[in-house]
Design an enzyme around this catalytic site. Structure first.
Site, PDB file in Angstrom:
ATOM      1  N   ASP A  12       0.809  -1.221   0.000  1.00  0.00           N
ATOM      2  CA  ASP A  12       0.000   0.000   0.000  1.00  0.00           C
ATOM      3  C   ASP A  12       0.841   1.269   0.000  1.00  0.00           C
ATOM      4  OD1 ASP A  12      -2.221  -1.707   0.224  1.00  0.00           O
ATOM      5  OD2 ASP A  12      -1.952  -1.769   2.394  1.00  0.00           O
ATOM      6  N   LYS A  15       2.415   2.111  -5.009  1.00  0.00           N
ATOM      7  CA  LYS A  15       3.106   1.566  -6.183  1.00  0.00           C
ATOM      8  C   LYS A  15       2.248   1.682  -7.432  1.00  0.00           C
ATOM      9  CE  LYS A  15       3.600  -2.481  -4.346  1.00  0.00           C
ATOM     10  NZ  LYS A  15       3.100  -2.185  -3.009  1.00  0.00           N
TER      11      LYS A  15
HETATM   12  P1  IMP Z   1      -2.125 -12.799   2.064  1.00  0.00           P
HETATM   13  O1  IMP Z   1      -1.140 -12.245   1.108  1.00  0.00           O
HETATM   14  O2  IMP Z   1      -3.568 -12.608   1.656  1.00  0.00           O
HETATM   15  O3  IMP Z   1      -1.826 -14.211   2.468  1.00  0.00           O
HETATM   16  O4  IMP Z   1      -2.006 -11.937   3.430  1.00  0.00           O
HETATM   17  C1  IMP Z   1      -0.835 -11.990   4.266  1.00  0.00           C
HETATM   18  C2  IMP Z   1      -0.573 -10.606   4.878  1.00  0.00           C
HETATM   19  O5  IMP Z   1      -0.161  -9.714   3.832  1.00  0.00           O
HETATM   20  C3  IMP Z   1      -1.798  -9.956   5.518  1.00  0.00           C
HETATM   21  O6  IMP Z   1      -1.371  -9.178   6.615  1.00  0.00           O
HETATM   22  C4  IMP Z   1      -2.325  -9.043   4.423  1.00  0.00           C
HETATM   23  O7  IMP Z   1      -3.079  -7.968   4.927  1.00  0.00           O
HETATM   24  C5  IMP Z   1      -1.018  -8.579   3.792  1.00  0.00           C
HETATM   25  N1  IMP Z   1      -1.142  -8.192   2.388  1.00  0.00           N
HETATM   26  C6  IMP Z   1      -1.223  -8.998   1.316  1.00  0.00           C
HETATM   27  N2  IMP Z   1      -1.281  -8.286   0.179  1.00  0.00           N
HETATM   28  C7  IMP Z   1      -1.236  -6.997   0.535  1.00  0.00           C
HETATM   29  C8  IMP Z   1      -1.228  -5.774  -0.199  1.00  0.00           C
HETATM   30  O8  IMP Z   1      -1.253  -5.741  -1.434  1.00  0.00           O
HETATM   31  N3  IMP Z   1      -1.173  -4.644   0.546  1.00  0.00           N
HETATM   32  C9  IMP Z   1      -1.089  -4.658   1.890  1.00  0.00           C
HETATM   33  N4  IMP Z   1      -1.081  -5.768   2.626  1.00  0.00           N
HETATM   34  C10 IMP Z   1      -1.153  -6.936   1.952  1.00  0.00           C
END
Ligand code: IMP
Length: 421
Positions: A12, A15
């Site tokens: 976030d 990018k």
């Molecule tokens: P996952 O990638 O859905 O498995 O989430 C793992 C962790 O990464 C969590 O804390 C999500 O909130 C964070 N996360 C995954 N993708 C993003 C993103 O694009 N922006 C911010 N946080 C992310």
């Protein structure tokens, strides 16, 4: 010259906007990690988009966009995004999908709920970790399998056999049919059949011929599966080095590495966050910055900029320049703090800890700087910013030892100062 855009925080960072700006001058844009967990916000000719999968190159005619093998892809969502961008552009963008990219199936999303990982780690619940886990456990389904429907059915059936044994009481799991799942994938992927190929030689050749290739990272360094705040991380390599295994190419030609960092810090999901502000200043940053997830709508946790983390992230990525975003959100504060060190067990740390648990015990050491009153009046260089804002940027450069080449002070492409844009 080829360029990589890398997130330096917990995702976030903005990018989406920076990639969209730099994609204007690219021949090829390659997204190399993650999947629909990403949410990239950008404004293209006045229209706001929140994209999850489609690379930013798709917004420009004549630019090839590639989803690399290191990604996990939700085919239905990808087809929808391509359709939305085609409507906007008035023609279909050239998008290629790596045949070795893995596909997210409905059971991947279901597993996050059944296992409780969605709730425990605060994931985006898009099935990311189960899809990457299937990949390394040799039981994944890849985009290339769509070209051989019988093999696709067999692979899904094999996976379902094991899942049914593991979850005898789950109606959802027991109710999956390999044929139906395969048919749904084939239908979602119909418009993409021609796009599925071995993308590595295409990217490699573009680099060899000196074309301008832009590598688009998703998430951020502190979410990297190996170097982030484990276990509160995502499941892919989010850093510069991650481009290698995702594409099977040498990284040497990627000379410009733009690290994107917000002028403050946010995190969405669980995990340690030493500079988090759980007070009205933090609430103010969230409201002024519109800090709500693009993918999940969740409120983001907000805090002061952490220079220990930023120094770590710039060094891991070999960043050649920082793009500092959302500087305008700090406007109106009397005082701004910068975390310049950590104290742990009575000692000062000189490196960001690899363990999320150790990080959770770190106390931030702050330096205070005066705030400024805006609004900014279309500055085109640092010298045209309020003096305190320019001092803040210069202090970051000095502490981290990397030049800030781009400053973004609003969501529109024109709200940007950039010596190298
Ligand atoms: P996952 O990638 O859905 O498995 O989430 C793992 C962790 O990464 C969590 O804390 C999500 O909130 C964070 N996360 C995954 N993708 C993003 C993103 O694009 N922006 C911010 N946080 C992310």
């Amino acid at each position: 010259m080829s360029t990589a855009i890398l997130g330096l925080q917990w995702g976030d960072e903005g990018k989406g906007k920076i990639t969209h700006l730099l994609a204007r001058d690219a021949d090829m844009v390659v997204r190399f990690n993650g999947g629909p967990n990403a949410g990239h916000t950008l404004i293209d000719r006045g229209v706001k988009f929140g994209t999850h999968l489609i690379p930013a190159g798709a917004f420009y005619r004549g630019v090839t966009s590639i989803l690399a093998g290191g990604m996990v892809v939700d085919l239905e969502l990808l087809a929808q995004e391509i359709a939305a961008v085609s409507d906007h552009l008035g023609e279909t963008p050239r998008v290629l999908l790596a045949e070795n990219a893995h596909l997210i199936l409905p059971y991947h999303r279901a597993l996050e709920e059944l296992e409780g990982s969605g709730a425990h780690f605060g994931t985006t619940r898009r099935g990311i970790a189960p899809a990457y886990r299937d990949k390394v456990a040799h039981v994944g389904v890849r985009a290339g399998d769509l070209l051989e429907p019988e093999r696709l059915r067999e692979r899904i059936a094999l996976r379902l056999d094991v899942l049914r044994k593991q979850w005898p009481d789950s109606e959802e799991v027991q109710g999956y049919s390999a044929d139906r799942l395969a048919d749904d994938l084939l239908a979602a992927g119909r418009s993409l059949r021609e796009a599925i190929c071995d993308v590595s030689p295409i990217v490699d050749e573009a680099l060899r011929k000196g074309r301008r290739v832009l590598f688009e990272g998703a998430q951020g360094t502190l979410l990297d599966v190996d170097f982030g705040t484990y276990p509160y991380v995502t499941s892919s390599s989010t850093i510069y080095a991650g481009i290698g295994p995702s594409l099977g190419i040498a990284l040497a030609p990627i000379e410009r590495r733009v690290g994107v960092a917000k002028a403050y810090l946010t995190r969405v999901g669980e995990g340690p966050f030493p500079t988090e502000l759980e007070d009205p200043v933090g609430v103010g940053l969230r409201e002024r910055g519109g800090e709500y997830g693009v993918t999940t709508g969740r409120p983001r946790r907000c805090g002061w900029l952490d220079l220990v983390a930023l120094t770590y992230a710039t060094s891991l990525n070999g960043v050649t320049e920082i793009a500092l975003t959302k500087l305008d959100v700090l406007d109106g504060l009397d005082e701004i703090r910068l975390c310049t060190g950590y104290r742990l067990d009575g000692r000062t740390l000189d490196r960001y800890p690899l363990s999320g648990d150790r990080l959770a015990r770190c106390e931030p050491v702050y330096e205070a700087m005066p705030g400024w009153r805006g609004p900014f009046e279309n500055p085109t260089s640092l010298n045209e910013l309020p003096k305190a804002a320019a001092d803040y940027v210069r202090r970051i450069e000095r502490c981290v030892g990397v030049r800030v080449g781009i400053v973004s002070y609003g969501p529109r492409p024109e709200d940007t100062i950039g010596t190298t844009l």
